[in-house]
Design a protein around this motif. Sequence first.
Motif, short mmCIF file in Angstrom:
data_model
loop_
_atom_site.label_atom_id
_atom_site.label_comp_id
_atom_site.label_asym_id
_atom_site.label_seq_id
_atom_site.Cartn_x
_atom_site.Cartn_y
_atom_site.Cartn_z
N LEU A 178 0.83 -1.20 0.00
CA LEU A 178 0.00 0.00 0.00
C LEU A 178 0.86 1.25 0.00
CD1 LEU A 178 -2.73 -1.00 2.62
CD2 LEU A 178 -2.96 -0.95 0.12
N ASN A 179 0.62 2.12 -0.96
CA ASN A 179 1.35 3.38 -1.05
C ASN A 179 1.15 4.24 0.19
OD1 ASN A 179 3.10 5.10 -2.39
ND2 ASN A 179 1.50 6.03 -3.63
N ILE A 180 -0.05 4.20 0.76
CA ILE A 180 -0.32 5.00 1.95
C ILE A 180 0.49 4.50 3.15
CG2 ILE A 180 -2.59 5.88 1.28
CD1 ILE A 180 -3.82 3.66 3.08
N TRP A 181 0.73 3.20 3.21
CA TRP A 181 1.56 2.65 4.29
C TRP A 181 3.01 3.08 4.09
CZ3 TRP A 181 5.63 -0.92 4.48
CH2 TRP A 181 6.01 -1.32 5.76
N GLN A 182 3.49 2.96 2.87
CA GLN A 182 4.88 3.35 2.57
C GLN A 182 5.11 4.84 2.86
OE1 GLN A 182 5.36 2.13 -1.51
NE2 GLN A 182 5.06 -0.03 -1.02
N LYS A 183 4.17 5.68 2.42
CA LYS A 183 4.30 7.12 2.65
C LYS A 183 4.23 7.45 4.15
CE LYS A 183 4.33 8.71 -1.63
NZ LYS A 183 5.52 9.31 -2.21
N SER A 184 3.37 6.74 4.87
CA SER A 184 3.26 7.00 6.31
C SER A 184 4.52 6.55 7.04
CB SER A 184 2.01 6.34 6.90
OG SER A 184 2.08 4.94 6.82
N MET A 185 5.16 5.51 6.56
CA MET A 185 6.44 5.08 7.14
C MET A 185 7.51 6.15 6.91
SD MET A 185 6.19 2.09 8.64
CE MET A 185 7.80 1.31 8.58
N ASP A 186 7.55 6.71 5.71
CA ASP A 186 8.52 7.78 5.40
C ASP A 186 8.27 9.01 6.28
OD1 ASP A 186 9.58 6.15 3.42
OD2 ASP A 186 8.54 7.17 1.79
N LEU A 187 6.99 9.39 6.39
CA LEU A 187 6.65 10.55 7.20
C LEU A 187 7.08 10.34 8.65
CD1 LEU A 187 5.22 13.33 7.48
CD2 LEU A 187 3.12 12.04 8.00
N ALA A 188 6.88 9.14 9.16
CA ALA A 188 7.24 8.85 10.56
C ALA A 188 8.74 9.06 10.80
CB ALA A 188 6.83 7.42 10.92
N GLU A 189 9.55 8.63 9.85
CA GLU A 189 10.99 8.81 10.01
C GLU A 189 11.38 10.29 9.96
OE1 GLU A 189 12.69 6.25 11.16
OE2 GLU A 189 10.74 5.28 10.95
N GLU A 190 10.74 11.04 9.07
CA GLU A 190 11.01 12.48 8.98
C GLU A 190 10.62 13.21 10.26
OE1 GLU A 190 9.35 14.31 5.49
OE2 GLU A 190 10.01 12.65 4.22
N ILE A 191 9.45 12.89 10.78
CA ILE A 191 8.97 13.55 11.99
C ILE A 191 9.83 13.15 13.19
CG2 ILE A 191 7.03 13.71 13.63
CD1 ILE A 191 6.60 15.36 11.06
N HIS A 192 10.25 11.91 13.22
CA HIS A 192 11.12 11.46 14.32
C HIS A 192 12.41 12.28 14.32
CE1 HIS A 192 12.55 8.59 17.31
NE2 HIS A 192 13.73 8.74 16.74
N GLU A 193 13.00 12.46 13.15
CA GLU A 193 14.23 13.26 13.04
C GLU A 193 13.95 14.72 13.45
OE1 GLU A 193 17.51 12.44 12.43
OE2 GLU A 193 16.66 10.44 12.75
N LEU A 194 12.85 15.27 12.97
CA LEU A 194 12.48 16.64 13.30
C LEU A 194 12.35 16.82 14.81
CD1 LEU A 194 11.45 19.45 12.15
CD2 LEU A 194 9.16 18.48 12.44
N VAL A 223 2.52 9.90 14.90
CA VAL A 223 2.99 9.63 13.53
C VAL A 223 3.22 8.14 13.32
CG1 VAL A 223 5.50 9.95 13.76
CG2 VAL A 223 4.33 10.65 11.66
N ASP A 224 3.69 7.44 14.33
CA ASP A 224 3.86 5.98 14.20
C ASP A 224 2.51 5.29 14.10
OD1 ASP A 224 6.62 6.09 14.23
OD2 ASP A 224 6.81 5.55 16.35
N SER A 225 1.52 5.84 14.77
CA SER A 225 0.19 5.25 14.78
C SER A 225 -0.47 5.23 13.39
CB SER A 225 -0.69 6.01 15.77
OG SER A 225 -1.97 5.44 15.85
N ILE A 226 -0.09 6.15 12.53
CA ILE A 226 -0.67 6.19 11.19
C ILE A 226 -0.40 4.89 10.45
CG2 ILE A 226 -0.71 7.39 8.96
CD1 ILE A 226 0.32 9.92 10.53
N ALA A 227 0.87 4.51 10.34
CA ALA A 227 1.24 3.28 9.64
C ALA A 227 0.75 2.05 10.40
CB ALA A 227 2.75 3.21 9.44
N LEU A 228 0.82 2.10 11.71
CA LEU A 228 0.37 0.94 12.51
C LEU A 228 -1.10 0.63 12.28
CD1 LEU A 228 2.23 1.80 15.84
CD2 LEU A 228 2.73 -0.12 14.31
N ASN A 229 -1.94 1.66 12.21
CA ASN A 229 -3.37 1.43 11.99
C ASN A 229 -3.66 1.00 10.56
OD1 ASN A 229 -4.98 1.84 14.43
ND2 ASN A 229 -3.90 3.79 14.48
#
Length: 117
Positions: free
Chosen positions: A8-24, A44-50
Motif C-alpha cells: 500500500l502506497n499509503i503505508w509506505q508514505k506514512s512510514m517515510d513521514l514517521a521517520e522524517e517527523i522522528h528526526e524533526l 505519527v507511528d500510529s498512522i502506519a500501525l493502523n
Amino acid sequence: MSFKFEKLNIWQKSMDLAEEIHELSKEFPKEEIYNLTSQIRRAVDSIALNIAEGSIGQTNPEQVRFIGYSLRSLAEVVTCLYKAKRRKYIEDSEFKKHYSECFNLMNMIIGFKNAIK
C-alpha cells in the motif's frame, strides 16, 4: 512473500513521514521529551500501525475503521506541528514542508478509504 499492507502506497508514505517527523522531533527541547516529542512520535507511528492493522481485518467495515484511526492520528501530528511552530521549535519552512506532506497523505488515505467502502 509480503504482507498485504506493505504494497500500500499509503503505508509506505506514512512510514517515510514517521521517520522524517522522528528526526524533526530530535530538535525539540529536552523539556518536551515526555510531552510534545513523545506525543508527535506516537501519533505519527500510529498512522502506519493502523493502516497495517486494518489490512489484516476480515471485513471492509473493520478496515475502514482502522483507516479512520490513521486519519485521526494524522490530525494529531498536524496539531503537534502547529504547537512546535508556535513554541518556535521549528522554522516556518519546516512546518510548511511537513504540513504539505501530511495534507497529501491525508488525501491519499481518504482516497483509499473511499475506494474500499
